[in-house]
Design a protein around this motif. Structure first.
Motif, PDB file in Angstrom:
ATOM      1  N   PRO A 133       5.500 -88.913 -38.521  1.00 44.24           N
ATOM      2  CA  PRO A 133       4.725 -87.671 -38.657  1.00 44.24           C
ATOM      3  C   PRO A 133       3.778 -87.692 -39.852  1.00 44.24           C
ATOM      4  N   ARG A 134       4.172 -88.354 -40.921  1.00 44.39           N
ATOM      5  CA  ARG A 134       3.317 -88.415 -42.106  1.00 44.39           C
ATOM      6  C   ARG A 134       2.065 -89.254 -41.849  1.00 44.39           C
ATOM      7  N   GLU A 135       2.186 -90.277 -41.003  1.00 43.18           N
ATOM      8  CA  GLU A 135       1.058 -91.174 -40.731  1.00 43.18           C
ATOM      9  C   GLU A 135       0.115 -90.634 -39.656  1.00 43.18           C
ATOM     10  N   ARG A 136       0.603 -89.695 -38.854  1.00 45.38           N
ATOM     11  CA  ARG A 136      -0.160 -89.292 -37.670  1.00 45.38           C
ATOM     12  C   ARG A 136      -1.508 -88.635 -37.950  1.00 45.38           C
ATOM     13  N   PRO A 137      -1.665 -87.815 -39.003  1.00 43.42           N
ATOM     14  CA  PRO A 137      -3.013 -87.262 -39.236  1.00 43.42           C
ATOM     15  C   PRO A 137      -4.081 -88.343 -39.391  1.00 43.42           C
ATOM     16  N   PHE A 138      -3.763 -89.403 -40.146  1.00 44.86           N
ATOM     17  CA  PHE A 138      -4.718 -90.503 -40.297  1.00 44.86           C
ATOM     18  C   PHE A 138      -4.937 -91.216 -38.964  1.00 44.86           C
ATOM     19  N   CYS A 139      -3.856 -91.445 -38.225  1.00 40.78           N
ATOM     20  CA  CYS A 139      -3.972 -92.154 -36.947  1.00 40.78           C
ATOM     21  C   CYS A 139      -4.744 -91.329 -35.924  1.00 40.78           C
ATOM     22  N   PHE A 140      -4.536 -90.002 -35.940  1.00 34.39           N
ATOM     23  CA  PHE A 140      -5.314 -89.167 -35.028  1.00 34.39           C
ATOM     24  C   PHE A 140      -6.790 -89.201 -35.397  1.00 34.39           C
ATOM     25  N   ALA A 141      -7.106 -89.169 -36.696  1.00 35.65           N
ATOM     26  CA  ALA A 141      -8.510 -89.261 -37.115  1.00 35.65           C
ATOM     27  C   ALA A 141      -9.128 -90.563 -36.624  1.00 35.65           C
ATOM     28  N   ARG A 142      -8.354 -91.647 -36.654  1.00 32.30           N
ATOM     29  CA  ARG A 142      -8.848 -92.918 -36.112  1.00 32.30           C
ATOM     30  C   ARG A 142      -9.161 -92.774 -34.624  1.00 32.30           C
ATOM     31  N   LEU A 143      -8.215 -92.202 -33.873  1.00 30.31           N
ATOM     32  CA  LEU A 143      -8.425 -92.041 -32.433  1.00 30.31           C
ATOM     33  C   LEU A 143      -9.641 -91.173 -32.141  1.00 30.31           C
ATOM     34  N   TRP A 144      -9.730 -90.049 -32.854  1.00 26.02           N
ATOM     35  CA  TRP A 144     -10.789 -89.098 -32.502  1.00 26.02           C
ATOM     36  C   TRP A 144     -12.179 -89.629 -32.858  1.00 26.02           C
ATOM     37  N   THR A 145     -12.306 -90.321 -33.995  1.00 25.27           N
ATOM     38  CA  THR A 145     -13.615 -90.894 -34.314  1.00 25.27           C
ATOM     39  C   THR A 145     -13.978 -91.980 -33.306  1.00 25.27           C
ATOM     40  N   ARG A 146     -13.001 -92.755 -32.869  1.00 27.93           N
ATOM     41  CA  ARG A 146     -13.265 -93.779 -31.852  1.00 27.93           C
ATOM     42  C   ARG A 146     -13.715 -93.123 -30.544  1.00 27.93           C
TER      43      ARG A 146
END
Length: 215
Positions: A133-146
């Motif tokens: 859960p702590r890593e997901r905001p960064f990972c979601f930002a990666r997905l959404w920018t892609r």
């Protein structure tokens, strides 16, 4: 292809904002001042200043570019059809990609997740849940920018349902038989992604100081 980045926070200085506003074309000036939020005005103006800088760097005078929008809302240089560009702004940054190839660029601020999974492809949801859960905001930002960069590179933008395509890192998304590649870059508190046709060389981001853009 070149990729320019600028930090828009210095436009919070009223004098610099006025200088920048006087420098851009009337259409961008109107777009910037109609925003109710001061930060949105700064982002819009910053993106316009960066685009005009990029055009001049490519040997195109902004006043002669004849920037128009197609039926999907994507801007283009009607007077220079071989020139492709794309803009994005979020948080503290504005970005501009410009060159001879179709392109899409997006920048997003890393923030807490709230009801985002409905916009994701099932493969992306599965990938996202592989992180804490702590890593997901960064990972979601990666997905959404892609995702945004790819959708913009196709020329269709959000007229395509975001959940209908997968841009999980490591994949090469395809649209109408054309393969695309994506490259991410980390900015302080933000993620930036550029999408280009597959096998195209990727440029490194070039930071530009806002005071230089307003000079």
């Amino acid at each position: 292809m070149r990729l320019f980045v600028t930090d828009i926070r210095s436009l919070e200085d009223p004098d610099l904002f006025r200088r920048g506003l006087a420098r851009v074309l009337p259409e961008r000036r109107t777009r910037a001042v109609r925003h109710l939020c001061a930060q949105d005005r700064c982002r819009s103006l910053g993106a316009g200043l960066l685009l005009e800088y990029a055009l001049r760097a490519a040997g195109i005078e902004p006043a002669t570019a004849n920037i128009q929008r197609d039926s999907y809302g994507k801007p283009h240089c009607a007077a220079h059809p071989a020139c492709h560009f794309n803009l994005s702004h979020a948080g503290h940054f504005a970005v501009c990609a410009l060159g001879a190839l179709p392109c899409g660029v997006d920048v997003e601020r890393i923030s807490e997740l709230d009801g985002v999974e409905a916009a994701l492809h099932p493969d992306e949801v599965f990938w996202l849940h592989g992180f804490s859960p702590r890593e997901r905001p960064f990972c979601f930002a990666r997905l959404w920018t892609r995702k945004e960069a790819f959708l913009k590179a196709t020329g269709r933008g959000l007229s395509l349902p975001p959940h209908s395509i997968s841009v999980v890192p490591g994949c090469s998304p395809v649209w109408e038989g054309r393969h695309f590649s994506l490259r991410e870059h980390a900015l302080p508190g933000h993620v930036l992604c550029l999408c280009l046709p597959q096998h195209a060389p990727f440029p490194e981001p070039e930071m530009r100081d806002m005071r230089t853009l307003c000079a």
